[in-house]
Scaffold this active site. Structure first.
Site, short mmCIF file in Angstrom:
data_model
loop_
_atom_site.label_atom_id
_atom_site.label_comp_id
_atom_site.label_asym_id
_atom_site.label_seq_id
_atom_site.Cartn_x
_atom_site.Cartn_y
_atom_site.Cartn_z
N GLU A 204 0.82 -1.22 0.00
CA GLU A 204 0.00 0.00 0.00
C GLU A 204 0.85 1.27 0.00
O GLU A 204 0.76 2.09 0.92
CB GLU A 204 -0.98 0.00 1.17
CG GLU A 204 -2.03 -1.09 1.05
CD GLU A 204 -3.15 -0.95 2.06
OE1 GLU A 204 -3.00 -0.21 3.05
OE2 GLU A 204 -4.20 -1.59 1.85
N GLU B 83 -6.08 -8.45 -0.03
CA GLU B 83 -6.53 -8.41 1.37
C GLU B 83 -8.02 -8.09 1.39
O GLU B 83 -8.49 -7.25 0.62
CB GLU B 83 -5.84 -7.28 2.14
CG GLU B 83 -4.35 -7.42 2.26
CD GLU B 83 -3.73 -6.25 3.04
OE1 GLU B 83 -4.48 -5.46 3.65
OE2 GLU B 83 -2.51 -6.15 3.02
#
Ligand code: GLA
Length: 688
Positions: free
Chosen positions: A180, A330
C-alpha cells in the site's frame, strides 16, 4: 437451505459451449499455475510474530479452513536483515517449507513498507519528511522517503536477496512489492527530483511558465529550482496537478526498482504485483502498473455496510489497471480497526463479498489476517483466529468461501468478466476536480460512482479503463467527468465516435488540458465541434433544479446551461429553474455522427434521471441485460472464456428475491431454490 457449492459443483457435468467473448474482454487470466487451483484463496500469515513451535498448528488450521494460499514476508525486514548486510532467511526457509509441505501456494511480500530501526537510524536521510518539514521516525510503517536513492539501494538489495533465494521455489507463485504505497515525501532529495521532473516535462522554464500561466499573481519562475514542492495550499493548479504527475513518476520508479531486482531471478511463471488501496488518490494507478504483471488490491468495507455497486466499481477499476483479472490481496474477516465505528459485516456478507470480487475478475481472494498479533497497532482488527489461536465466529463462513471457490476453480479457470460497455476513469480529471471542486459536495469519486450505478445495474457488466485504453470493441463508452482531456485523447474519442461508437460525456468534461489549464474553447473543449454544442455557463447548485424532456427528473450539486450550435444536435432534456439562469436551457444534448453518437450530460443527475438516461443510452447502443428486471439487490455478472460462460448472481440484500435465469442456463450450484435466491446468497449457472 443452502446448497453447498462444493457438493453441487463436484456433481455438475461440465459441458463446454463455444466461447462467447465480446471484443472488450480482457486477455489473460491472473493465475497461470500449472497443476494448481485457478482460484487462490488464503490469508496473510506473519510467522515472525509467533513462536516457531506454533507454525504447524497454524498451517494445519489454515488447511482445515480450506485455504490453498498464504502470503508472508511483508513487514519482516528486521527479521530478514537484522543488521546491515547480514541476512537471515533460515526462518523464512522453514516457514515457506512448512507451507509447501501442506500444498500451499505462497505469495512473498518484499518488506520495504517497514524499514528496520538500524537503517533509518544510521541513514536518517531515508526517512520521509512531511509537507511541513517534519521528519518521520521509527515505530510506524511507510516512514521512508519515496525519493531516497539510498532507500532504493536497500530496497533493491533485500528484494533481490529474496528473489535469489525463492525465485525458483516450487511453492512460490507470485511476488508483492512493498505494501500500500502512498505517502509522498518533501525532503531535499524529493525537491531535487521534482525539479528534474519538471525540467523533463517542460524542457524550459519558459514553457512551464506558459503552461501554468504564471503571469498570474507574479508567479513567473526564472529557473526550475525556484519551484516549490507542494501538494496543498494556495498554489497554481498546474503545479498541484503536476505534483500528482510527479508522485506517479516517483512511485512507478520506486516499484520498478524492486521489479528490476526481482525479475532476473524468478521463474517466468511467477507474477509480480503490488497491493493498492481503494480509490487511492496518491498516484495514477494505470501508470503505476506499467512494470507489474497483475493488479491486486485491498478491499475493505470500513463501516461494515457494503454498497455493492460502489464496491463493484472499484473492482472494475482495479481490473482496468492491467485490463486483465486481478487478485484481492486483502479483505476483512468481518471488521477493520481504523474508522470511528468498526462495525462488523453481517453474517453472510463476507461470503457475498468474496464472490463479488470473483464476479468482477478476482482470481485470488486473501483475508487479512490469520491471527491478531498480541501487540502492535492492529490488535482490534478482524482475523480468522482469536488471540488464543482458536477460530473466531467468522471462520466457518470463510471456510465455506474457501471450499466453494476451490470447487468452482475449474469452472472459472481462464474466464474473465464480460463487460458490455466501458467507463473511463481519469486520474487527472479526478485530481483537477478535487483541487477546484467549486461545490464542496462535488466529490469526483462519488460523481463517478453515481454515474456508473444505473449503467452497471442495467448492463450487468462494465469495464473501467483509462481514457488512453483502446475503445474500439465497446459499443458504448461513458466518461462521467472527463475534466482533463488531452488533445490526443480528444482525437481518439472523436475517432471512436466516427467509427460508430456511442460516447457519453458527463459534466465538467473537456474543460482542462493536462497542465490543468482551461482549454481556450468552452467545454467540452476539443470535442465541442463534434458535439455541435458547448457549455454556455456552469452553476454550483444549493438545491435541486428540474429536468424535463426525454430524460426527466432533477439535478443537484452541478448544472451547466448548454448551447447547441449545430442544427442536428438534439436536446434530450432542459432545465426548469423558474427565475434562475438555467430555466429552459438545454441540460443534455446528443448528436448522431454516422452510426455513432456523442452525448453531453451537463448536470449531476439525481438517481431517477440518471436511470432514465442509462436506459435510453443502453438501448441506443443495443446493450441488453442478461437477466431483465432483476431486483436491485441482485448483482448479475458473467465470466466467460475457454469455451465457458458462467453466470454469477449474488443477492446483496437481506430478503429472498425472485431470479429467473436466462433461457438455457443450467444451475450449477448455490443458493437458488424454487426460483428464489436466498438473502446474501450466491448462485452459479452455466450458460449456452
Ligand atoms: C492494509 C494493510 C494491512 C493491514 C490492513 C488492515 O490493507 O495492507 O497491512 O494494515 O490494512 O485493514
Amino acid at each position: 437451505m443452502r446448497t453447498r457449492l462444493a457438493l453441487a459443483l463436484a456433481a455438475a457435468a461440465v459441458a463446454l459451449t463455444p466461447a462467447h467473448l465480446p471484443a472488450g474482454a480482457f486477455p489473460q487470466r491472473a493465475t497461470a499455475f500449472a497443476g494448481r487451483p485457478a482460484i487462490a484463496v488464503g490469508v496473510a500469515w506473519y510467522p515472525e510474530q509467533w513462536p516457531e513451535a506454533r507454525w504447524a498448528t497454524d498451517l494445519d488450521l489454515m488447511k482445515a479452513t480450506g485455504f490453498n494460499t498464504v502470503r508472508l514476508g511483508e513487514f519482516a525486514w528486521s527479521r530478514m536483515e537484522p543488521a546491515e548486510g547480514r541476512f537471515d532467511f533460515a526462518w523464512l526457509d522453514r516457514a515457506v517449507a512448512a507451507a509447501q509441505a501442506r500444498g500451499f501456494m505462497v505469495v512473498l511480500g518484499t518488506p520495504t513498507a517497514a524499514p528496520p530501526a538500524w537503517l533509518t537510524q544510521r541513514y536518517p536521510d531515508t526517512l520521509r519528511v512531511d509537507e511541513n518539514g517534519v521528519r518521520d521516525r521509527h515505530g510506524g510503517r511507510r516512514q521512508f522517503s519515496f525519493a531516497s536513492a539510498r532507500y532504493r539501494v536497500f530496497a533493491r538489495r533485500i528484494a533481490g536477496e529474496m528473489a535469489r533465494r525463492y525465485g525458483h521455489h516450487p511453492a512460490v507463485v507470485g511476488w508483492q512489492v512493498d505494501n500500500e504505497i502512498g505517502p509522498p515525501s518533501f525532503d531535499a532529495e524529493a525537491v531535487a527530483a521534482w525539479h528534474v521532473f519538471l525540467q523533463r516535462r517542460y524542457g524550459t522554464i519558459g514553457e512551464l511558465n506558459r503552461r501554468w500561466t504564471t503571469a498570474y499573481w507574479s508567479q513567473t519562475y526564472d529557473s526550475f529550482d525556484q519551484v516549490p514542492l507542494r501538494q496543498t495550499g494556495q498554489q497554481n493548479p498546474g503545479l498541484l496537478l503536476d505534483f500528482k504527475h510527479f508522485t506517479t513518476a516517483i512511485w512507478t520508479d520506486y516499484i520498478g526498482n524492486q521489479v528490476q531486482a526481482i525479475r532476473p531471478f524468478i521463474d517466468p511463471r511467477m507474477w509480480i504485483t503490488t497491493n493498492t488501496m481503494f480509490w487511492n488518490a496518491g498516484f495514477d494507478h494505470f501508470a503505476l502498473h506499467r512494470d507489474l504483471d497483475i493488479a491486486s488490491w485491498d478491499n475493505y468495507i470500513p463501516d461494515g455496510r457494503p454498497d455493492w455497486v460502489a464496491n463493484g466499481a472499484n473492482h472494475d477499476l482495479v481490473r482496468g489497471y492491467k485490463r486483465r483479472n486481478f487478485w484481492l490481496m486483502e479483505t476483512q474477516p468481518g471488521r477493520v480497526d481504523w474508522v470511528p465505528v468498526n462495525r462488523a459485516l453481517d453474517p453472510g456478507q463476507v461470503r457475498e463479498l468474496a464472490w463479488q470480487s470473483v464476479a468482477h475478475g478476482a482470481d485470488g481472494v486473501l483475508y487479512w489476517q490469520w491471527r491478531p498479533a498480541r501487540n502492535g497497532q492492529e490488535t482490534y482488527h478482524g482475523a480468522v483466529l482469536g488471540q488464543d489461536g482458536t477460530p473466531n465466529p467468522i471462520q466457518p463462513e470463510i471456510a465455506e468461501v474457501a471450499r466453494d471457490l476451490t470447487s468452482a476453480a475449474p469452472l472459472l479457470a481462464d474466464t474473465q468478466p464480460v463487460a458490455r460497455l466501458a467507463f473511463l476513469f481519469s486520474y487527472d480529471s479526478r485530481w483537477a476536480i478535487d483541487l477546484q471542486r467549486h461545490h464542496a459536495q462535488f466529490d469526483p469519486v462519488r460523481a463517478f460512482t453515481d454515474f456508473y450505478r444505473p449503467f452497471r445495474v442495467a448492463a450487468q457488466g462494465v469495464d473501467v479503463v483509462s481514457p488512453d485504453a483502446p475503445l474500439a470493441g465497446y459499443p458504448l463508452v461513458v466518461a462521467p467527468d472527463l475534466n482533463v482531456l488531452t488533445a490526443g485523447q480528444a482525437r481518439a474519442l472523436a475517432a471512436y465516435v466516427r467509427g460508430g461508437g456511442h460516447l457519453v460525456l458527463g459534466p465538467r468534461s473537456g474543460m482542462k488540458d493536462d497542465a490543468n489549464a482551461l482549454w481556450p474553447e468552452r467545454q467540452p473543449g476539443p470535442l465541442a465541434d463534434l458535439l455541435g454544442a458547448r457549455v454556455a455557463q456552469f452553476y454550483a447548485l444549493e438545491g435541486k433544479v428540474g429536468l424535463q424532456g426525454e430524460v426527466a427528473g432533477s439535478a443537484s450539486i452541478w448544472a451547466e446551461a448548454l448551447e447547441p450550435r449545430a442544427r442536428d444536435t438534439r436536446t434530450l432534456a432542459t432545465f426548469t429553474d423558474p427565475g434562475g439562469w438555467l430555466d429552459g436551457k438545454p441540460a443534455i444534448v446528443s448528436r448522431k455522427v454516422g452510426r455513432g453518437s456523442i452525448t453531453y450530460v451537463g448536470a449531476w443527475l439525481d438517481p431517477e434521471a440518471m436511470a432514465a438516461l442509462a436506459t435510453r443510452l443502453l438501448a441506443d447502443a443495443r446493450i441488453a441485460p442478461l437477466v431483465p428486471d432483476a431486483h436491485p439487490d441482485l448483482e448479475i455478472a458473467e465470466r466467460a472464456g475457454a469455451g465457458k460462460r458462467v453466470l454469477i448472481v449474488i443477492n446483496h440484500g437481506t430478503a429472498s428475491r425472485p431470479l429467473a435465469p436466462p433461457a438455457g442456463a443450467t444451475p450449477i450450484a448455490g443458493d437458488w431454490q424454487g426460483g428464489q435466491i436466498a438473502p446474501h446468497g450466491v448462485a452459479l449457472f452455466r450458460m449456452k
